[in-house]
Design an enzyme around this catalytic site. Structure first.
Site, short mmCIF file in Angstrom:
data_model
loop_
_atom_site.label_atom_id
_atom_site.label_comp_id
_atom_site.label_asym_id
_atom_site.label_seq_id
_atom_site.Cartn_x
_atom_site.Cartn_y
_atom_site.Cartn_z
N GLU A 105 -10.06 -2.75 -9.14
CA GLU A 105 -9.10 -3.75 -9.60
C GLU A 105 -8.28 -4.25 -8.41
O GLU A 105 -7.44 -3.54 -7.88
CB GLU A 105 -8.15 -3.17 -10.65
CG GLU A 105 -7.30 -4.26 -11.28
CD GLU A 105 -5.83 -3.92 -11.44
OE1 GLU A 105 -5.14 -4.66 -12.15
OE2 GLU A 105 -5.35 -2.93 -10.83
N ASP A 165 -8.28 1.70 -10.65
CA ASP A 165 -7.04 0.99 -10.93
C ASP A 165 -6.25 0.71 -9.64
O ASP A 165 -6.21 1.56 -8.74
CB ASP A 165 -6.19 1.89 -11.85
CG ASP A 165 -4.88 1.26 -12.28
OD1 ASP A 165 -4.91 0.26 -13.01
OD2 ASP A 165 -3.81 1.78 -11.88
N ARG A 208 0.81 -1.23 0.00
CA ARG A 208 0.00 0.00 0.00
C ARG A 208 0.84 1.27 0.00
O ARG A 208 0.42 2.30 -0.54
CB ARG A 208 -0.92 0.03 1.22
CG ARG A 208 -2.32 -0.50 0.99
CD ARG A 208 -2.38 -1.99 0.90
NE ARG A 208 -3.72 -2.53 0.76
CZ ARG A 208 -4.39 -3.17 1.75
NH1 ARG A 208 -3.83 -3.35 2.92
NH2 ARG A 208 -5.59 -3.64 1.52
C1 QV4 Z 1 10.25 -0.37 -14.64
C2 QV4 Z 1 10.63 -1.43 -13.62
C3 QV4 Z 1 10.74 -0.83 -12.26
C4 QV4 Z 1 11.80 0.25 -12.36
C5 QV4 Z 1 11.38 1.27 -13.41
C6 QV4 Z 1 12.46 2.32 -13.59
O1 QV4 Z 1 9.64 -2.46 -13.61
O2 QV4 Z 1 11.08 -1.81 -11.29
O3 QV4 Z 1 11.90 0.86 -11.11
O4 QV4 Z 1 11.15 0.66 -14.67
O5 QV4 Z 1 11.92 3.44 -14.21
C7 QV4 Z 1 5.58 0.44 -16.88
C8 QV4 Z 1 6.64 -0.56 -17.29
C9 QV4 Z 1 7.51 -0.93 -16.09
C10 QV4 Z 1 8.15 0.35 -15.54
C11 QV4 Z 1 7.02 1.29 -15.14
C12 QV4 Z 1 7.52 2.63 -14.64
O6 QV4 Z 1 6.04 -1.72 -17.81
O7 QV4 Z 1 8.51 -1.83 -16.50
O8 QV4 Z 1 8.91 0.06 -14.38
O9 QV4 Z 1 6.17 1.55 -16.29
O10 QV4 Z 1 8.23 3.30 -15.61
C13 QV4 Z 1 0.48 -0.77 -16.54
C14 QV4 Z 1 1.46 -1.80 -17.07
C15 QV4 Z 1 2.81 -1.69 -16.41
C16 QV4 Z 1 3.32 -0.26 -16.56
C17 QV4 Z 1 2.32 0.64 -15.84
C18 QV4 Z 1 2.70 2.10 -15.86
O11 QV4 Z 1 0.92 -3.09 -16.84
O12 QV4 Z 1 3.71 -2.56 -17.07
O13 QV4 Z 1 4.61 -0.14 -16.00
O14 QV4 Z 1 1.05 0.52 -16.53
O15 QV4 Z 1 2.86 2.57 -17.13
C19 QV4 Z 1 -0.02 -5.70 -10.31
C20 QV4 Z 1 -0.94 -4.66 -9.68
C21 QV4 Z 1 -2.10 -4.29 -10.55
C22 QV4 Z 1 -1.63 -3.94 -11.98
C23 QV4 Z 1 -0.82 -5.12 -12.52
C24 QV4 Z 1 -0.30 -4.87 -13.90
O16 QV4 Z 1 -1.43 -5.13 -8.43
O17 QV4 Z 1 -2.77 -3.18 -9.98
O18 QV4 Z 1 0.27 -5.38 -11.66
N1 QV4 Z 1 -2.73 -3.55 -12.85
C25 QV4 Z 1 -3.12 -2.14 -13.05
C26 QV4 Z 1 -3.44 -1.83 -14.49
C27 QV4 Z 1 -2.18 -1.89 -15.31
C28 QV4 Z 1 -1.26 -0.78 -14.87
C29 QV4 Z 1 -1.29 -0.51 -13.43
C30 QV4 Z 1 -2.12 -1.18 -12.57
C31 QV4 Z 1 -0.52 0.64 -12.94
O19 QV4 Z 1 -4.43 -2.69 -14.97
O20 QV4 Z 1 -2.43 -1.79 -16.70
O21 QV4 Z 1 0.10 -1.12 -15.23
O22 QV4 Z 1 -1.37 1.77 -13.11
O23 QV4 Z 1 -0.63 -6.97 -10.27
CA CA Z 2 -0.20 3.13 -2.79
#
Ligand code: QV4
Ligand code: CA
Length: 512
Positions: A248, A212, A173
């Site tokens: 979600e 989200d 969280r």
């Molecule tokens: C990366 C590394 C990090 C690092 C960072 C450095 O992973 O460890 O610190 O670079 O800058 C994107 C990239 C990801 C990147 C991040 C930040 O894929 O590699 O970090 O951006 O730059 C969507 C995508 C993610 C994306 C994110 C933000 O799925 O890949 O991250 O958007 O653009 C968990 C959660 C659940 C989530 C699920 C995917 O519990 O809540 O993962 N689902 C929701 C949405 C989903 C969205 C998010 C949450 C975030 O449905 O689409 O993630 O809003 O299970």
């Molecule tokens: Ca939080």
């Protein structure tokens, strides 16, 4: 009295489980990454006339714009401000869409990204969808405004500042999800800004929100924010209607945070549903369709009244989020139509249909190298509009599962059988099953490797019905198989395992 106050404090009084779909409508479609102008047209020309209840739209607020990778779809999950200009269009276009969809009885549900802003590595500048300046390194978002003290970094106790262990609810969280700057939702100021954003959309006429990343927010913080939300706009909804909230929370059953913690606040996405249904239709791990006789709560899913269900979503169709390889997507069209058909025929939960765009899927060692690819776009990165082909399918890389005849007709089936009980179950102890919905509809599946030839009690009034999977009723003509139901309710079904779609569905309004 004490109990009542406790309930109110816990937010029980806020329950926002009702999708407010208009009479005779039920299913929701996620028009992932569609432009507002296209959604408005789709409401008028297709969703309204075909009984769709509502649309889940992509996040409408200002988001980061990325170069590398080039304009990924997930840039929209990195907010920069709550201004309403995004890759899908301007605030004017958003407002026009909401109005036009509401006017044809189709609700709009907004994907609300309120747990975080952009990634910590998002840099400084105006690479944002409305051109607002921001500095991710300093946590400075003047267009809200949020600044460094509006984030959780002082609360998070991991060395990296990231969520390192999903077993620790405090990390989940209070720390950063994949480096996304985590908002301090315990602060009155932050709660106020988030509520103001959501209220601006409610006032424009949306019916609710897909919230989200709820696992990453404390239920108490959400209760406070939801408690600040306005009633729905009385131009389209009856007075005193609360926005529909579906949250979600990915809970496949083995994490410290469970979906249950959020039920009192609204509905929750039931991720077990698609993961299990995929396993069943793929016949993996010895699963059989006949085992779905007690589909729903009988399978350990959340209570019916708390669930939003779906076969796949924008994450797990490309290996993000949860569910893994069993998830059935448009890439497996035959199985997908069956699984979506099953979902829409079954009474459990509020159902959401996925509508996707195609990308250059390239799987290496189980991981899609192109899972980042954004929607069909022009050279300058702007999203292409959705052209409709003469056969009613979509062009230019838009898949439009919701327009596939079988799926569209099952959306109508769900409306026709609404409120009727699950009834007249039959199975062959393998992968041939059938069930009805009172006397209003009946569906039969053959997912075995052999022909099905059976006579079943459908529970339907006698007559000739048009199968809405192989065709549909047009005027008084049936373009597909015809099914004769006797006066005793019994009908003969012959479904070859090699049929294009090895299932049959009839309902009260497909009677000839
Ligand atoms: C990366 C590394 C990090 C690092 C960072 C450095 O992973 O460890 O610190 O670079 O800058 C994107 C990239 C990801 C990147 C991040 C930040 O894929 O590699 O970090 O951006 O730059 C969507 C995508 C993610 C994306 C994110 C933000 O799925 O890949 O991250 O958007 O653009 C968990 C959660 C659940 C989530 C699920 C995917 O519990 O809540 O993962 N689902 C929701 C949405 C989903 C969205 C998010 C949450 C975030 O449905 O689409 O993630 O809003 O299970
Ligand atoms: Ca939080």
């Amino acid at each position: 009295m004490k109990l009542f106050i406790l309930a109110a404090l816990l937010g029980l009084g806020l329950a926002q489980h009702n999708p407010h779909t208009k009479p005779g409508r039920s299913a929701i479609v996620h028009l992932f990454e569609w432009r507002w102008a296209d959604i408005a047209d789709e409401c008028e020309r297709f969703l309204g006339p075909n009984g769709f209840g509502g649309v889940q739209i992509s996040p409408p607020n200002e988001h980061i714009v990325l170069e590398s990778p080039w304009r990924p779809w997930w840039q929209r999950y990195q907010p920069i401000s709550y201004k309403l200009c995004s890759r899908s269009g301007t605030e004017e276009e958003l407002r026009d869409m909401i109005r036009r969809c509401n006017n044809v009885g189709v609700n709009i549900y907004v994907d609300a990204v309120i747990n975080h802003m952009c990634g910590a590595g998002g840099g400084e500048g105006t690479h944002s969808s409305c051109g607002s300046w921001f500095n991710a390194g300093n946590k400075d978002f003047p267009s809200v405004p949020f600044s460094s003290w509006d984030f959780n970094d002082n609360k998070c106790r991991t060395g990296s500042g990231e969520i390192e262990n999903y077993g620790d609810i405090y990390q989940v969280r209070d720390c950063r999800l994949v480096s996304l700057l985590d908002l301090a939702l315990e602060k009155d100021y932050v709660r106020g800004k988030v509520a103001e954003f959501m209220n601006s959309l409610i006032d424009m006429g949306v019916a609710g929100f897909r919230v989200d990343a709820c696992k990453h927010m404390w239920p108490g913080d959400l209760a406070d924010i939801y408690g600040r939300l306005h009633d729905l706009n009385t131009k389209w909804f009856s007075g005193g209607s609360k926005p529909f909230i579906f949250q979600e929370v990915i809970d496949l059953g083995h994490e410290a945070i469970s979906a249950r913690e959020y039920f009192h606040l609204g509905r929750v996405t039931e991720f077990k549903y698609g993961a299990k249904l995929g396993t069943v239709f793929r016949r993996w791990h010895g699963e059989k369709l006949s085992y779905t006789r007690n589909w729903g709560e009988g399978w350990g899913f959340m209570p019916h009244g708390d669930a939003v269900v779906f076969v796949d979503n924008h994450d797990n169709q490309r290996g993000h989020g949860a569910g893994g390889a069993s998830i059935v997507t448009f890439w497996d069209p035959r199985l997908h139509k069956m699984a979506v058909g099953y979902m829409l025929a079954h009474p459990y939960g509020v159902a959401r249909v996925m509508s996707s765009f195609r990308w250059n899927r390239h799987i290496v060692n189980g991981k899609d190298q192109n899972d980042w690819m954004g929607p069909p776009s022009h050279k300058d990165g702007s999203t292409k509009s959705v052209p409709i082909n003469p056969d009613q399918t979509c062009g230019d890389g838009w898949v439009c599962e919701h327009r596939w005849r079988q799926i569209k007709n099952m959306v109508i089936f769900r409306n026709v059988v609404d409120g009727q009980p699950h009834s007249n179950w039959w199975d062959n102890n393998s992968n041939q099953v059938a069930f009805g919905r009172g006397n209003r509809g009946f569906i039969v599946f053959n997912n075995d490797d052999w022909e099905m030839d059976v006579t079943l009690n459908t529970g339907m009034p006698g007559g000739t019905y048009c199968d809405v999977i192989s065709g549909q009723k047009e005027g008084n003509v049936c373009t597909g198989k015809q099914i004769q139901v006797g006066d005793d309710g019994r009908a003969h079904f012959n479904i070859s395992n090699t049929d294009e779609d090895p299932f049959v569905a009839i309902h009260a309004e497909s009677k000839l």
